[in-house]
Enzyme design. Structure first.
Site, PDB file in Angstrom:
ATOM      1  CE  LYS A   1      -2.904   2.280   4.252  1.00  0.00           C
ATOM      2  NZ  LYS A   1      -2.280   1.206   4.867  1.00  0.00           N
TER       3      LYS A   1
ATOM      4  CB  SER B   1      -1.036   0.116   0.966  1.00  0.00           C
ATOM      5  OG  SER B   1      -0.217   0.354   2.306  1.00  0.00           O
TER       6      SER B   1
END
Length: 218
Positions: free
Chosen positions: A174, A137
């Site tokens: 993230k 990701s």
């Protein structure tokens, strides 16, 4: 190292500032926007020139695949990612965390799968632990599956920083952004969706901010 032009010095400084502030280099689009270029292609041309002069290395296939070389250390004030070395040679000992159990402190002893001794000068500030990255990701930030993210424990972060966050039963890596009361955890891969967090409603906690990256070579 060949002498840099004024524009190349400016771009190298921009890369340095991005690494210092977020732990990771800028994208071509971000460089173009910051310097008023009409397209990311103009930024790419300057990056290629910097690579030819030996101050950066460019990794294909990732938008943030820029690393400062040894020749750029004095100018950039940052260290590129480097492979691990055997324990005992250098002086900073860091625990490597495996699966993190829900509800328990992230540095609980049962989470530690190994310890590595590394050179502290690799990081822009002193990390507290290493976390093995799972999944892709954050690919476009140059963070790949299996990489070891160096993390400094923190319960707050600035917009744009790469963070380790606990969301419910999961721990995720993230990019952090907060607008008003809304927190967003942003991936660096278009195949993944942003995560929106409502403080007070969602079970959320910041565990730390990324201060560097280690890549093992098997």
């Amino acid at each position: 190292m060949l002498k840099l032009t004024a524009r190349q010095e400016q771009i190298l400084g921009l890369i340095r500032d991005a690494i210092e502030n977020t732990g990771f280099p800028p994208t071509r689009a971000e460089i173009a926007q910051s310097l008023g270029f009409r397209s990311a292609n103009a930024a790419e041309e300057h990056l290629q020139a910097l690579a030819r002069k030996g101050v950066i290395e460019i990794s294909r296939g990732t938008s943030r695949g820029i690393r400062l070389t040894d020749s750029a250390h004095d100018k950039a004030g940052a260290r590129p990612a480097a492979p691990l070395v055997p324990a005992g040679i250098l002086q900073l000992n860091l625990p490597l965390l495996g699966m993190v159990a829900a509800g328990s402190p992230i540095l609980a002893q049962e989470h530690v799968t190994a310890n590595y001794t590394v050179d502290p000068s690799l990081f822009r500030s002193r990390p507290d632990f290493l976390l093995k990255v799972r999944g892709m990701s954050m690919r476009d930030a140059g963070i790949m599956d299996g990489d070891l993210l160096a993390v400094k424990k923190a319960d707050s972060a600035k917009n744009g920083q790469i963070v380790v966050a606990r969301l419910g039963d999961d721990v995720t890596v993230k990019r952090y952004r907060k607008v008003g009361s809304l927190i967003e955890l942003l991936p660096e891969n278009p195949d993944f969706e942003p995560i929106q967090v409502q403080p007070g409603r969602d079970e959320f906690a910041l565990e730390g901010v990324a201060v560097g990256l280690l890549r093992t070579w098997n």
